[in-house]
Design a protein around this motif. Structure first.
Motif, short mmCIF file in Angstrom:
data_model
loop_
_atom_site.label_atom_id
_atom_site.label_comp_id
_atom_site.label_asym_id
_atom_site.label_seq_id
_atom_site.Cartn_x
_atom_site.Cartn_y
_atom_site.Cartn_z
N PHE A 182 0.84 -1.20 0.00
CA PHE A 182 0.00 0.00 0.00
C PHE A 182 0.87 1.25 0.00
N ILE A 183 0.57 2.15 -0.91
CA ILE A 183 1.31 3.40 -0.98
C ILE A 183 0.94 4.30 0.19
N ASN A 184 -0.35 4.37 0.50
CA ASN A 184 -0.86 5.15 1.62
C ASN A 184 -1.88 4.31 2.35
N PRO A 185 -1.57 3.75 3.52
CA PRO A 185 -2.52 2.88 4.22
C PRO A 185 -3.83 3.57 4.55
N ASN A 186 -3.82 4.89 4.66
CA ASN A 186 -5.06 5.61 4.95
C ASN A 186 -5.93 5.77 3.71
N ALA A 187 -5.40 5.50 2.53
CA ALA A 187 -6.16 5.50 1.28
C ALA A 187 -5.73 4.27 0.48
N ALA A 188 -6.02 3.11 1.05
CA ALA A 188 -5.53 1.85 0.48
C ALA A 188 -6.45 1.32 -0.62
N PHE A 189 -7.73 1.66 -0.54
CA PHE A 189 -8.69 1.16 -1.53
C PHE A 189 -9.52 2.33 -2.03
N GLU A 190 -9.98 2.17 -3.26
CA GLU A 190 -10.75 3.22 -3.89
C GLU A 190 -11.92 2.60 -4.65
N GLN A 191 -13.10 3.21 -4.49
CA GLN A 191 -14.27 2.76 -5.22
C GLN A 191 -14.50 3.66 -6.42
N ILE A 192 -14.62 3.04 -7.61
CA ILE A 192 -14.75 3.78 -8.86
C ILE A 192 -16.15 3.57 -9.44
N ASP A 193 -16.75 4.65 -9.92
CA ASP A 193 -18.02 4.56 -10.61
C ASP A 193 -17.79 3.91 -11.97
N SER A 194 -18.45 2.77 -12.23
CA SER A 194 -18.22 2.02 -13.45
C SER A 194 -18.71 2.75 -14.70
N PHE A 215 -16.26 6.51 -14.19
CA PHE A 215 -14.86 6.26 -13.80
C PHE A 215 -14.35 7.32 -12.82
N GLU A 216 -15.25 7.92 -12.07
CA GLU A 216 -14.86 8.88 -11.05
C GLU A 216 -14.76 8.18 -9.70
N THR A 217 -13.92 8.74 -8.83
CA THR A 217 -13.74 8.16 -7.50
C THR A 217 -14.96 8.44 -6.64
N VAL A 218 -15.55 7.40 -6.09
CA VAL A 218 -16.72 7.54 -5.23
C VAL A 218 -16.30 7.69 -3.78
N ALA A 219 -15.35 6.87 -3.34
CA ALA A 219 -14.90 6.91 -1.94
C ALA A 219 -13.55 6.21 -1.83
N GLN A 220 -12.83 6.54 -0.76
CA GLN A 220 -11.58 5.88 -0.43
C GLN A 220 -11.68 5.27 0.95
N PHE A 221 -10.95 4.17 1.16
CA PHE A 221 -11.03 3.45 2.42
C PHE A 221 -9.64 3.13 2.92
N PRO A 222 -9.40 3.26 4.23
CA PRO A 222 -8.11 2.86 4.81
C PRO A 222 -8.00 1.34 4.86
N SER A 223 -6.80 0.85 4.96
CA SER A 223 -6.59 -0.60 4.98
C SER A 223 -7.20 -1.24 6.22
N SER A 224 -7.35 -0.48 7.30
CA SER A 224 -7.89 -1.04 8.53
C SER A 224 -9.39 -1.31 8.45
N LEU A 225 -10.08 -0.67 7.52
CA LEU A 225 -11.53 -0.83 7.43
C LEU A 225 -11.96 -1.56 6.17
N MET A 226 -11.03 -2.16 5.46
CA MET A 226 -11.38 -2.90 4.24
C MET A 226 -10.52 -4.15 4.16
N THR A 227 -11.17 -5.28 3.96
CA THR A 227 -10.46 -6.55 3.79
C THR A 227 -10.61 -7.00 2.35
N HIS A 228 -9.50 -7.32 1.71
CA HIS A 228 -9.50 -7.77 0.32
C HIS A 228 -9.00 -9.21 0.28
N CYS A 229 -9.91 -10.13 -0.05
CA CYS A 229 -9.54 -11.54 -0.21
C CYS A 229 -9.44 -11.85 -1.69
N ARG A 230 -8.42 -12.63 -2.07
CA ARG A 230 -8.17 -12.92 -3.49
C ARG A 230 -8.16 -14.43 -3.71
#
Length: 298
Positions: free
Chosen positions: A83-95, A98-113
């Motif tokens: 993560f480049i910035n843990p406080n802005a680790a994830f970003e939600q994009i309008d499909s 293609f605009e940014t809807v919201a950003q989430f810190p790594s502590s409040l978002m879990t990404h399973c792959r």
């Protein structure tokens, strides 16, 4: 099977507080929701869970866990997947825009792959791995269905007249009308007709034409099913594919391998629940989550 049943021993104040926290965690991570997450992870390849925190009289607590749409989530990492910035680790994009809807810190978002390859930011969908086999299988099954409807039934050739005295077009139409061979009537070629008798004079002969004798051969379908079976996480004999060729010892080996892959999916879902302990914003009550994970396994 009804979800986890967490019981804290003791009657003092701390035990009652721990019991209340355990009940809250069990409500957030209910079995139906976790099963839905598991299916979504295998189908889409990625699972993004947002942990919703709210102010309560006792402090900040987890109140909800929401699955975000995987198609609109971006993982903001560098080439090493850090993560480049843990406080802005994830970003939600309008499909659409293609605009940014919201950003989430790594502590409040879990990404399973799912089926992750080292170095990749995202997982691999099970649908992508079997898409070609499924398309070929569906096409083959459709072709067999059409063939059986059109080629397998017996056909009758109605010959009006003889070579010396051929029947005219009007005589053929009259014959068809007299015997029900016209639209709107109970056609003789209707498969729902139980029995049809034919009556004619000496100028009419009926010859039975044999249907397709190879309608029962489905080796190509079995081949595609086996190809599909090797791509799926669940062995084919478990849901009826190639069951006649599977022996008991082979099935037992398949079961052991399937349990291991199932545990991989379970560990991914456990990661969702354990992620809440990493947030420094929450109070100490979330220490009970580790015990909730243990109960969810049971």
């Amino acid at each position: 099977r009804g979800g986890p049943k967490i019981r804290v021993r003791g009657t003092n104040r701390r035990a009652k507080t721990a019991q209340a926290i355990a009940d809250d965690v069990a409500k957030v991570y209910n079995p139906a929701l976790i099963m839905e997450w598991g299916r979504g992870l295998a189908v889409e390849g990625d699972l993004f869970i947002q942990h919703v925190i709210a102010e309560t009289p006792t402090g900040k607590e987890l109140v909800q866990a929401v699955a975000m749409p995987a198609i609109g989530m971006e993982r903001l990492t560098d080439d090493a997947d850090n993560f480049i910035n843990p406080n802005a680790a994830f970003e939600q994009i309008d499909s659409m825009t293609f605009e940014t809807v919201a950003q989430f810190p790594s502590s409040l978002m879990t990404h399973c792959r799912w089926n992750k390859i080292n170095g990749d930011r995202y997982g691999t969908s099970e649908i992508c791995t079997v898409r070609r086999a499924i398309s070929a299988l569906e096409l083959c099954e459709q072709a067999i269905t059409i063939s059986r409807l059109n080629r397998a039934p017996l056909r009758r050739h109605h010959k009006i007249g003889t070579s010396e005295n051929t029947g005219s077009l009007q005589e053929i139409n009259d014959y068809k009308a007299q015997n029900g061979f016209y639209s709107g009537n109970n056609e003789a070629y209707n498969p729902q007709s139980v029995l049809v008798d034919y009556f004619s004079n000496g100028n009419v002969s009926i010859e039975t034409l044999q249907g397709d004798p190879y309608a029962g051969q489905i080796e190509d379908v079995k081949y595609l099913q086996n190809v599909l079976m090797t791509s799926l996480p669940t062995p084919g004999p478990f849901f009826g594919l190639a069951i006649e060729d599977a022996k008991r010892d082979v099935l037992e080996d398949m079961r052991k391998l399937w349990v291991r892959s199932h545990q991989k999916l379970q560990l991914s879902l456990d990661e969702v629940v354990r992620q809440d302990r990493k947030s420094t914003r929450l109070n100490s009550s979330h220490r009970c989550i580790s015990y909730a994970v243990f109960c969810l396994k049971k």
